[in-house]
Enzyme design. Sequence first.
Site, mmCIF file in Angstrom:
data_model
loop_
_atom_site.group_PDB
_atom_site.id
_atom_site.type_symbol
_atom_site.label_atom_id
_atom_site.label_comp_id
_atom_site.label_asym_id
_atom_site.label_seq_id
_atom_site.Cartn_x
_atom_site.Cartn_y
_atom_site.Cartn_z
ATOM 1 N N ALA A 65 43.658 -7.154 37.367
ATOM 2 C CA ALA A 65 43.047 -5.854 37.470
ATOM 3 C C ALA A 65 43.684 -5.259 38.889
ATOM 4 O O ALA A 65 44.142 -6.052 39.611
ATOM 5 C CB ALA A 65 41.431 -6.119 37.724
ATOM 6 N N GLY A 109 42.630 -10.839 35.611
ATOM 7 C CA GLY A 109 42.520 -10.030 34.166
ATOM 8 C C GLY A 109 43.503 -10.115 33.378
ATOM 9 O O GLY A 109 43.590 -10.031 32.084
ATOM 10 N N GLU A 112 43.189 -13.398 31.584
ATOM 11 C CA GLU A 112 42.003 -13.108 30.547
ATOM 12 C C GLU A 112 42.397 -12.289 29.419
ATOM 13 O O GLU A 112 42.109 -12.489 28.146
ATOM 14 C CB GLU A 112 40.873 -12.271 31.427
ATOM 15 C CG GLU A 112 40.165 -13.166 32.490
ATOM 16 C CD GLU A 112 39.185 -12.496 33.402
ATOM 17 O OE1 GLU A 112 38.211 -13.179 33.740
ATOM 18 O OE2 GLU A 112 39.485 -11.306 33.630
ATOM 19 N N GLU A 132 40.872 -14.553 41.564
ATOM 20 C CA GLU A 132 39.695 -13.574 42.003
ATOM 21 C C GLU A 132 38.963 -14.130 43.148
ATOM 22 O O GLU A 132 38.627 -13.269 43.864
ATOM 23 C CB GLU A 132 38.662 -13.468 41.010
ATOM 24 C CG GLU A 132 39.184 -12.457 39.807
ATOM 25 C CD GLU A 132 39.916 -13.565 38.425
ATOM 26 O OE1 GLU A 132 40.201 -14.687 38.780
ATOM 27 O OE2 GLU A 132 40.072 -12.941 37.639
#
Length: 258
Positions: A65, A109, A112, A132
Site C-alpha cells: 500500500a 499489500g 496480498e 507492515e
Amino acid sequence: MSYETLSASREGPLGIITINRPEALNALSNKLVHELISALAAFESDEEVRCLVITGSERAFSAGADIKEMADMSAVQMSMSGHFFPLWDRLGRYPKPVVGALSGFVLGGGLELAMSLDVLIASETTQLGQPEINIGVMPGGGGTQRLTRAVGKYKAMDMILTGTRIGADEAKALGLVSRVVPKEAYLEEAKKVATEIASKSPVSVKLAKMAVNKAFEMGLSDGLDFERQLFYLLFASEDAKEGMKAFMEKRKPVFKGK
Ligand code: DAK
C-alpha cells in the site's frame, strides 16, 4: 481505455495488466486500486479474454500500500472509504484465471494482491514479505489468513512478526509461488502458462478454479461434495463432449466455452 497507474492490453486470448508507478515501486495508491478494478472489469466482460496476466516491473511487482497516502488516514476514513476492500472482493470472486508475473519486491499489500491470484510465476530475484509490522501496523488485506494457509503457522508468524522477506526459491519450497524462472524469463513464462490455460475449456477452467478456492473455505467432505457437483455439471457442457471425442479421434479439441 487508458489509465495513469497501469497499462492494460490484449494479446490474443490474454488480458495483460502492467502496474506502472515506478517512482513508488508500484505502491498501491487509491487511484491504482481503482484503475485495477476497472481493468479487471473490462477484461471480465471481454469474451475473447480467457486468461489474465498481472505484472509489475523487474524491480517491483508492488511494494505494498502507498504508505505516503495511508499515513494520515484515520481509522474511520480507512473503514468508511472501504480502502482496498473492493479490490480484494473483486479478485476473490473473479471468474477468469489470473496469472501473476512476479519480480523484485512483492511486499505487504503487494503480496496480498499476489496471493489473491491463481498461478504465481516468480523471477529468481523476487523478494516476498509482509513488512507492515515495521511501520507499526499489520497485514490488512488478507495476509494473516492467506499467508498462513499457504505456508503454515510458524513460517507465517516469522514473516509477519519480524517483517523478514524471503527469496523466490524459499517461496517455491514453501508453496507460496508456483514456478521460479531466470529474471529474463518471468514475464514470458507467465504468458506461456496463461496461453496454456487459455487453450483449455473456459467452462472447466472456471469451475476448477472455483473448486480449488473452496478448499480454503470448506471442510473436506463438503469440499468433496462441492467438487462432485461441479464435475457432474461439466458433463452438461459441449466442451466436455468435445474434449473426450477429440481424444478418441486423436486430434486437438476445439473448446467453445459452451
Ligand atoms: N509506499 C509509498 N512509497 C513507497 C513504498 C510504499 N509502500 N515503497 C517504496 N516507496 C517509494 C520510496 O519512498 C521511494 O520514493 P522517494 O522517497 O525516493 O520519493 C521510492 O519508492 C524507492 O524506494 P526506496 O528508495 O526505499 O528503495 P530501496 O530499494 O532502498 O528500498 C524497499 C526498497 C521496498 C525495501 C523500501 O522502499 C520499503 O521498505 N518500502 C516499504 C515497504 C512496505 O513497508 N510495504 C508495506 C506497506 S503497508 C488494507 C489492505 C492492505 C493494506 C492496507 C490496508 N485494507 C484492506 C484496509 C496494505 C498495507 C501495506 O502494504
